[in-house]
Write a protein that holds these residues in place. Structure first.
Motif, PDB file in Angstrom:
ATOM      1  N   ALA A  27       0.819  -1.219   0.000  1.00 60.95           N
ATOM      2  CA  ALA A  27       0.000   0.000   0.000  1.00 60.95           C
ATOM      3  C   ALA A  27       0.849   1.264   0.000  1.00 60.95           C
ATOM      4  CB  ALA A  27      -0.955   0.005   1.196  1.00 60.95           C
ATOM      5  N   SER A  28       2.011   1.185  -0.632  1.00 67.10           N
ATOM      6  CA  SER A  28       2.929   2.325  -0.670  1.00 67.10           C
ATOM      7  C   SER A  28       2.683   3.232  -1.864  1.00 67.10           C
ATOM      8  CB  SER A  28       4.383   1.825  -0.724  1.00 67.10           C
ATOM      9  OG  SER A  28       4.619   1.132  -1.950  1.00 67.10           O
ATOM     10  N   GLY A  29       1.899   2.757  -2.825  1.00 69.69           N
ATOM     11  CA  GLY A  29       1.720   3.498  -4.054  1.00 69.69           C
ATOM     12  C   GLY A  29       2.886   3.347  -5.018  1.00 69.69           C
ATOM     13  N   LYS A  30       3.849   2.506  -4.667  1.00 75.18           N
ATOM     14  CA  LYS A  30       5.041   2.289  -5.477  1.00 75.18           C
ATOM     15  C   LYS A  30       5.230   0.795  -5.732  1.00 75.18           C
ATOM     16  CE  LYS A  30       7.374   6.268  -3.374  1.00 75.18           C
ATOM     17  NZ  LYS A  30       8.574   6.707  -2.607  1.00 75.18           N
ATOM     18  N   SER A  31       6.077   0.461  -6.694  1.00 77.34           N
ATOM     19  CA  SER A  31       6.381  -0.944  -6.974  1.00 77.34           C
ATOM     20  C   SER A  31       7.387  -1.481  -5.969  1.00 77.34           C
ATOM     21  CB  SER A  31       6.919  -1.086  -8.399  1.00 77.34           C
ATOM     22  OG  SER A  31       8.100  -0.324  -8.561  1.00 77.34           O
ATOM     23  N   TYR A  32       7.553  -2.796  -5.953  1.00 73.25           N
ATOM     24  CA  TYR A  32       8.520  -3.444  -5.066  1.00 73.25           C
ATOM     25  C   TYR A  32       9.917  -2.888  -5.321  1.00 73.25           C
ATOM     26  CZ  TYR A  32      11.348  -7.174  -2.987  1.00 73.25           C
ATOM     27  OH  TYR A  32      12.274  -7.878  -2.250  1.00 73.25           O
ATOM     28  N   PRO A  33      10.659  -2.536  -4.260  1.00 72.68           N
ATOM     29  CA  PRO A  33      11.972  -1.919  -4.434  1.00 72.68           C
ATOM     30  C   PRO A  33      13.087  -2.937  -4.667  1.00 72.68           C
ATOM     31  CG  PRO A  33      11.452  -2.014  -2.111  1.00 72.68           C
ATOM     32  CD  PRO A  33      10.253  -2.569  -2.843  1.00 72.68           C
ATOM     33  N   GLY A  34      13.056  -3.600  -5.797  1.00 76.90           N
ATOM     34  CA  GLY A  34      14.091  -4.586  -6.085  1.00 76.90           C
ATOM     35  C   GLY A  34      13.721  -5.452  -7.275  1.00 76.90           C
ATOM     36  N   LYS A  35      14.612  -6.367  -7.615  1.00 80.19           N
ATOM     37  CA  LYS A  35      14.430  -7.273  -8.747  1.00 80.19           C
ATOM     38  C   LYS A  35      13.453  -8.387  -8.390  1.00 80.19           C
ATOM     39  CE  LYS A  35      17.999  -5.906 -11.537  1.00 80.19           C
ATOM     40  NZ  LYS A  35      18.063  -5.790 -12.995  1.00 80.19           N
ATOM     41  N   LEU A  36      12.733  -8.874  -9.402  1.00 77.29           N
ATOM     42  CA  LEU A  36      11.755  -9.942  -9.233  1.00 77.29           C
ATOM     43  C   LEU A  36      11.961 -10.983 -10.331  1.00 77.29           C
ATOM     44  CD1 LEU A  36       8.599  -7.685  -8.802  1.00 77.29           C
ATOM     45  CD2 LEU A  36       9.854  -8.798  -6.952  1.00 77.29           C
ATOM     46  N   MET A  37      11.730 -12.244 -10.000  1.00 73.75           N
ATOM     47  CA  MET A  37      11.837 -13.293 -11.004  1.00 73.75           C
ATOM     48  C   MET A  37      10.784 -14.355 -10.745  1.00 73.75           C
ATOM     49  SD  MET A  37      15.057 -15.707 -12.102  1.00 73.75           S
ATOM     50  CE  MET A  37      14.718 -16.987 -10.897  1.00 73.75           C
ATOM     51  N   ILE A  38      10.213 -14.887 -11.807  1.00 71.06           N
ATOM     52  CA  ILE A  38       9.295 -16.025 -11.729  1.00 71.06           C
ATOM     53  C   ILE A  38      10.052 -17.281 -12.148  1.00 71.06           C
ATOM     54  CG2 ILE A  38       7.234 -17.104 -12.712  1.00 71.06           C
ATOM     55  CD1 ILE A  38       6.475 -14.929 -10.867  1.00 71.06           C
ATOM     56  N   ALA A  39       9.891 -18.356 -11.368  1.00 72.73           N
ATOM     57  CA  ALA A  39      10.532 -19.634 -11.674  1.00 72.73           C
ATOM     58  C   ALA A  39       9.512 -20.753 -11.470  1.00 72.73           C
ATOM     59  CB  ALA A  39      11.752 -19.848 -10.780  1.00 72.73           C
ATOM     60  N   ARG A  40       9.877 -21.950 -11.890  1.00 76.01           N
ATOM     61  CA  ARG A  40       8.944 -23.082 -11.802  1.00 76.01           C
ATOM     62  C   ARG A  40       9.671 -24.322 -11.310  1.00 76.01           C
ATOM     63  NH1 ARG A  40       5.738 -23.408 -16.967  1.00 76.01           N
ATOM     64  NH2 ARG A  40       4.641 -21.736 -15.842  1.00 76.01           N
TER      65      ARG A  40
END
Length: 217
Positions: free
Chosen positions: A85-98
């Motif tokens: 609820a910060s109004g901003k995106s996550y402060p860092g890198k993101l990755m999807i894996a399986r």
């Protein structure tokens, strides 16, 4: 700690079509606990969670354990536009894996176990214990893996580990006797689908595609 490689980009809307229930979300954050986990484990990854698709309402939900809150579920889209609820995106890198051993016919069981732990607190003390174990080099060749009924609080990786364990999917514990986001990234059965990256505060998220686990560690 290795840097992130430069990879081709794919739009987030294309990523949504690829995501399955049970896919893993790996994050590289910049907060105090995130920094401690990254330094303690020698990995770029500081947080791990997994997703469940709720196609009936058009949502992809993240199930995770986070500091100051505990076990919760939030829309994956909040990571890109309104994290905490910060109004901003996550402060860092993101990755999807399986994880290749996750079967879609087991998702109901995974969902039931994962949601039964909603509201359990975050385990701050475990982060300190991990750092101490690594710093002191107290190797435990046969680490005790916790049983789900005995657990009352979780760091992110403990929660994800127990949820996957509930459907017979394995992630190896570190020889020092703990489980961390890095252990998910290093698992040979976990294959990255790609990085999610925000190019600016006003542009949509994009995916940096990758299919080689060793390139992201």
């Amino acid at each position: 700690m290795n840097d992130f490689p430069v990879l081709p980009k794919i739009s987030y809307q294309q990523l949504r079509e690829k995501i399955r229930s049970g896919d893993i979300l790996l994050c590289s954050g910049s907060g105090v606990f995130s920094e401690l986990i990254r330094k303690a484990t020698g990995s770029v990854w500081s947080h791990v969670a997994f997703v469940l698709r709720l196609d009936v309402i058009g949502r992809i939900m993240v199930l995770e354990s986070v500091e100051n809150i505990g076990v919760r579920t939030v829309p994956l889209s909040s990571y890109f536009s309104d994290y905490n609820a910060s109004g901003k995106s996550y402060p860092g890198k993101l990755m999807i894996a399986r994880h290749l051993d996750v079967r879609q016919d087991n998702i109901r069981d995974l969902s039931e176990f994962a949601t039964s732990l909603l509201g359990y607190p975050y385990n701050r003390e475990e982060i300190i214990r991990i750092a101490m174990r690594i710093g002191l080099g107290t190797v435990n060749l046969q680490p005790k893996i916790p049983d789900a009924p005995d657990r009352r609080s979780f760091i992110c990786s403990e929660y994800a580990f127990l949820c996957f364990q509930s459907i017979g999917v394995s992630i190896d514990y570190d020889p020092l006797g703990f489980i961390a986001p890095a252990d998910f990234a290093r698992c040979p059965r976990v294959k990255p689908l790609g990085y999610i990256e925000k190019s600016s505060a006003h542009s949509p998220a994009v995916l940096r595609s990758s299919f080689q686990a060793e390139t992201v560690l």
